[in-house]
Design a protein around this motif. Sequence first.
Motif, PDB file in Angstrom:
ATOM      1  N   MET A 121       0.820  -1.216   0.000  1.00  0.00           N
ATOM      2  CA  MET A 121       0.000   0.000   0.000  1.00  0.00           C
ATOM      3  C   MET A 121       0.856   1.268   0.000  1.00  0.00           C
ATOM      4  O   MET A 121       0.397   2.322  -0.428  1.00  0.00           O
ATOM      5  CB  MET A 121      -0.958  -0.006   1.192  1.00  0.00           C
ATOM      6  CG  MET A 121      -2.081  -1.038   1.080  1.00  0.00           C
ATOM      7  SD  MET A 121      -3.030  -0.926  -0.477  1.00  0.00           S
ATOM      8  CE  MET A 121      -3.698   0.737  -0.355  1.00  0.00           C
ATOM      9  N   LEU A 145      -2.738   3.503   6.974  1.00  0.00           N
ATOM     10  CA  LEU A 145      -3.252   2.167   6.641  1.00  0.00           C
ATOM     11  C   LEU A 145      -2.553   1.087   7.481  1.00  0.00           C
ATOM     12  O   LEU A 145      -3.186   0.140   7.949  1.00  0.00           O
ATOM     13  CB  LEU A 145      -3.074   1.894   5.145  1.00  0.00           C
ATOM     14  CG  LEU A 145      -4.056   2.686   4.259  1.00  0.00           C
ATOM     15  CD1 LEU A 145      -3.568   2.740   2.815  1.00  0.00           C
ATOM     16  CD2 LEU A 145      -5.461   2.072   4.327  1.00  0.00           C
ATOM     17  N   ALA A 178      -4.544  -1.358  10.064  1.00  0.00           N
ATOM     18  CA  ALA A 178      -4.422  -2.822   9.999  1.00  0.00           C
ATOM     19  C   ALA A 178      -3.939  -3.358  11.347  1.00  0.00           C
ATOM     20  O   ALA A 178      -4.336  -4.445  11.787  1.00  0.00           O
ATOM     21  CB  ALA A 178      -3.451  -3.217   8.889  1.00  0.00           C
ATOM     22  N   GLN A 183      -9.992   0.518  12.964  1.00  0.00           N
ATOM     23  CA  GLN A 183     -10.398   0.386  11.557  1.00  0.00           C
ATOM     24  C   GLN A 183     -11.915   0.196  11.432  1.00  0.00           C
ATOM     25  O   GLN A 183     -12.554   0.810  10.574  1.00  0.00           O
ATOM     26  CB  GLN A 183      -9.656  -0.783  10.888  1.00  0.00           C
ATOM     27  CG  GLN A 183      -9.892  -0.830   9.399  1.00  0.00           C
ATOM     28  CD  GLN A 183      -9.157  -1.957   8.675  1.00  0.00           C
ATOM     29  OE1 GLN A 183      -9.550  -2.374   7.607  1.00  0.00           O
ATOM     30  NE2 GLN A 183      -8.078  -2.460   9.252  1.00  0.00           N
ATOM     31  N   PHE A 202      -8.397  -4.087   5.779  1.00  0.00           N
ATOM     32  CA  PHE A 202      -6.956  -4.287   5.633  1.00  0.00           C
ATOM     33  C   PHE A 202      -6.415  -5.070   6.824  1.00  0.00           C
ATOM     34  O   PHE A 202      -6.728  -4.743   7.981  1.00  0.00           O
ATOM     35  CB  PHE A 202      -6.237  -2.931   5.544  1.00  0.00           C
ATOM     36  CG  PHE A 202      -6.576  -2.176   4.285  1.00  0.00           C
ATOM     37  CD1 PHE A 202      -5.890  -2.431   3.101  1.00  0.00           C
ATOM     38  CD2 PHE A 202      -7.594  -1.230   4.269  1.00  0.00           C
ATOM     39  CE1 PHE A 202      -6.205  -1.749   1.936  1.00  0.00           C
ATOM     40  CE2 PHE A 202      -7.913  -0.539   3.108  1.00  0.00           C
ATOM     41  CZ  PHE A 202      -7.219  -0.803   1.928  1.00  0.00           C
ATOM     42  N   LEU A 223      -0.205  -5.235   2.975  1.00  0.00           N
ATOM     43  CA  LEU A 223      -1.472  -5.537   3.639  1.00  0.00           C
ATOM     44  C   LEU A 223      -2.323  -6.409   2.724  1.00  0.00           C
ATOM     45  O   LEU A 223      -2.246  -6.291   1.499  1.00  0.00           O
ATOM     46  CB  LEU A 223      -2.222  -4.234   3.956  1.00  0.00           C
ATOM     47  CG  LEU A 223      -1.506  -3.204   4.837  1.00  0.00           C
ATOM     48  CD1 LEU A 223      -2.357  -1.948   4.963  1.00  0.00           C
ATOM     49  CD2 LEU A 223      -1.174  -3.772   6.210  1.00  0.00           C
ATOM     50  N   GLU A 224      -3.142  -7.232   3.351  1.00  0.00           N
ATOM     51  CA  GLU A 224      -4.154  -7.948   2.581  1.00  0.00           C
ATOM     52  C   GLU A 224      -5.421  -7.096   2.622  1.00  0.00           C
ATOM     53  O   GLU A 224      -5.788  -6.585   3.693  1.00  0.00           O
ATOM     54  CB  GLU A 224      -4.376  -9.335   3.143  1.00  0.00           C
ATOM     55  CG  GLU A 224      -3.272 -10.272   2.679  1.00  0.00           C
ATOM     56  CD  GLU A 224      -3.302 -11.631   3.340  1.00  0.00           C
ATOM     57  OE1 GLU A 224      -4.345 -11.966   3.944  1.00  0.00           O
ATOM     58  OE2 GLU A 224      -2.303 -12.354   3.236  1.00  0.00           O
ATOM     59  N   ALA A 225      -6.058  -6.935   1.461  1.00  0.00           N
ATOM     60  CA  ALA A 225      -7.241  -6.092   1.368  1.00  0.00           C
ATOM     61  C   ALA A 225      -8.415  -6.962   0.954  1.00  0.00           C
ATOM     62  O   ALA A 225      -8.437  -7.516  -0.142  1.00  0.00           O
ATOM     63  CB  ALA A 225      -7.002  -4.997   0.339  1.00  0.00           C
TER      64      ALA A 225
END
Length: 461
Positions: free
Chosen positions: A153, A288, A292, A298, A432, A456-458
Amino acid sequence: MQPAAPSPATNGHAHAPPVKVPLVTEPMNIFASLKAARANVLSIIPAIATRQPMVSGRTGKRWHMVMDPDAIRSMLLENLENYPKSLVTKNLLRPAIGESLFIAEGAHWRWQRRTAAPVFSHRNVMALAPTMTAAAERSCARITEAGPRAVDMAADMVRTTFDIIADVTFSDDGTFDADVVHRGIDAYISDAGKISLFDILGLPDWVPRPGRIMSGGSVSAMKRVADEAVEARRARGPEGVPDLLDLLIAGEDPETNRKMDTAELRDNLLTFIVAGHETTALTLAWSLYLCAYDQGVQDRARAEAQSVLQGRAATGEDVSKLPYIRQIIDEALRLYPPAGMISRTAQVADTLCGREVRPGDTVIIPIYALHRNHLLWEDPDSFRPDRFADRKAVPRYAYLPFGDGPRICIGASFALQEAVIILATLLSRFRFTPVAGRDPEPVMILTLRPEGGVWLEAEPV
């Protein structure tokens, strides 16, 4: 001084604060300092600076680090002329951005500031918001396209904010090769950012700098592209919503009616591009990472964004309705200020915090340490957006993500509007989560970057 209630740790992070820079616990000689500064400028800050109002020492020359809000106010506001930007700062940046607003002093700075200030009026910044909304949409499309795998990101935010600044600077009129400018900036930051011993010792500009020679070609290509774009625009005139270049060309000093020539326009535009995309990208990348890291924050931010946006991307009008998103950005700027340190050179004898400052001393405001100072912030290494629920409770000169005084960052409102629009849009559409073992490392060369990226995994929501 901060009465904020701690946010509940919903993710097992109660005892592990977010990543931070390891500060120095032993004094260093000039060569150790130089070696440390080349790797990470912030690593030369003594840990004691997070618990004291002022720390002084000598590394080749006398230096002072100031973390006391009243002393900082005196330097940045009341006695501004006695504390010009240090030679190191000017020598690092002048080859790329000339004598622009960022570097100029005295009368030369004042007339440029008077000319450029109206460019960043609330009305003009709001008129540029649709470009920010469109870039936020493109970022969402790229994340979706990447599918279920992790995304860096930090890299995507650099791309997003560079798209915006290129668009609002030259409104994509075909005369401006954004890639050449991007390459020039990257080459310059990576080469010149390695602090040169010559700069620390204050040797004159004509002594060649080893790291600077390499980026010379990219910098001159970047300046040439910008010069051509300025000349083409002068010939063509504005079309549609005026962009930053139109506004600067039209701008004149209200006191002298002086206008900027091509070189002055170019240097200021390059300053806005250099200062205006990477710093906001970093703020978003760290925001971000922190969202996360704390899923409770978040979730709360997503609920706010979804209730306001109802599925669409955020616009300029939405910014004032997204206070919690703004608090996250403020707290990210506290923990990871893009300009983590500013240095000045004292011109006259002074007393700060009861200590003698002599002419020629280097006086540093280590913003990274100021923002984590135990005298000013409760539990300073923790991520707590609620600290900013009441902005008036934050002592003014204890929080300096954009500097302060007459030289406060001219583009602060532009950057904050852009960051809120992008962060709200992303959080309303994705959850995220961190990638195990891929924590970023905060490293400052010219700016405080997440070394290794923000992976990050989104997951679409």
